[in-house]
Design a protein around this motif. Sequence first.
Motif, PDB file in Angstrom:
ATOM      1  N   PHE A   1       6.849   1.938  -1.051  1.00 49.27           N
ATOM      2  CA  PHE A   1       5.577   1.367  -0.592  1.00 49.27           C
ATOM      3  C   PHE A   1       5.645   0.998   0.881  1.00 49.27           C
ATOM      4  O   PHE A   1       6.723   0.971   1.491  1.00 49.27           O
ATOM      5  CB  PHE A   1       5.210   0.138  -1.435  1.00 49.27           C
ATOM      6  N   SER A   2       4.501   0.713   1.412  1.00 53.42           N
ATOM      7  CA  SER A   2       4.399   0.211   2.799  1.00 53.42           C
ATOM      8  C   SER A   2       3.814  -1.197   2.770  1.00 53.42           C
ATOM      9  O   SER A   2       2.946  -1.489   1.949  1.00 53.42           O
ATOM     10  CB  SER A   2       3.500   1.125   3.644  1.00 53.42           C
TER      11      SER A   2
ATOM     12  N   GLN B   1       4.298   5.616  -3.519  1.00 57.66           N
ATOM     13  CA  GLN B   1       4.756   6.984  -3.746  1.00 57.66           C
ATOM     14  C   GLN B   1       5.935   6.954  -4.717  1.00 57.66           C
ATOM     15  O   GLN B   1       6.785   6.062  -4.651  1.00 57.66           O
ATOM     16  CB  GLN B   1       5.195   7.640  -2.431  1.00 57.66           C
TER      17      GLN B   1
ATOM     18  N   SER C   1       0.837  -1.208   0.000  1.00 61.90           N
ATOM     19  CA  SER C   1       0.000   0.000   0.000  1.00 61.90           C
ATOM     20  C   SER C   1       0.865   1.249   0.000  1.00 61.90           C
ATOM     21  O   SER C   1       2.082   1.188   0.117  1.00 61.90           O
ATOM     22  CB  SER C   1      -0.923   0.004   1.217  1.00 61.90           C
ATOM     23  N   LYS C   2       0.177   2.397  -0.102  1.00 65.11           N
ATOM     24  CA  LYS C   2       0.816   3.716  -0.041  1.00 65.11           C
ATOM     25  C   LYS C   2       1.968   3.867  -1.026  1.00 65.11           C
ATOM     26  O   LYS C   2       3.107   4.176  -0.656  1.00 65.11           O
ATOM     27  CB  LYS C   2       1.294   4.010   1.383  1.00 65.11           C
TER      28      LYS C   2
END
Length: 236
Positions: free
Chosen positions: A234-235, A180, A177-178
């Motif tokens: 990313f996470s 960038q 997720s996340k």
Amino acid sequence: MKKLLFALPFLFLLGSVFAQENIPLIQVEGTSELSIMPDEALMFINLSEKALKVSEATNALNKKTKSIEDALKKTRVSGYTFTVDNYFVNVNRVYSNNSSKDSGYVAAQTIKVRVKIAEQNLVKITEALHQTTDMTYNVQFQVSDALRKSSAAKLLELAIADAKSKAEVIAKSLGLSKLQVHNVTYTSGNNNYMPVMRNAKAMLAMDTSESYQEPTFSLEEQKLNDRVMVSFSFSK
């Protein structure tokens, strides 16, 4: 103590560099492709004249050029450009039986006519050339600078969108997720605009004994492509 204080910022900077290098990344290549049609034609008209005197050769050549320029104006085609270059005058040296003989002078030049490809424009100009004077010429279909720049911008947009789409698929498949953008690496697209050439030899006069048919030109699409490398953090 001063040495210790000086070393602390350096160690902090070094630690930051190592931390950046250890950032988990997804690196993808975005690609794009467009098919575009040439939007302008460039005509190269080759003229030459021979005479015993330089003045006679150049005067005859200038008359030919003027007749072509006047004929193009009569077509009432707008937006074309008419330029002359490669002008030269040489000794007319004739070779025969392993020997040479100077026989006056030859004057020559190249006329360039650039015109936007539009309905009937190219046909009108070609017809005017056929009825003007003795010459040889070729037609080169190409992409204008304006269309080239707009296509390059569109290609890059598509390549970036493709990279983002690929990264999102990878992230979704791995439960990440996340996303960038961390880094973008781009070199301008290596598109070679290969012009399409058409050769022709103009006649002194059109043969009215045969039924006349307008010249036809078949344009070919050009495939343009681009690519860009994008890294996403990313996470988990």
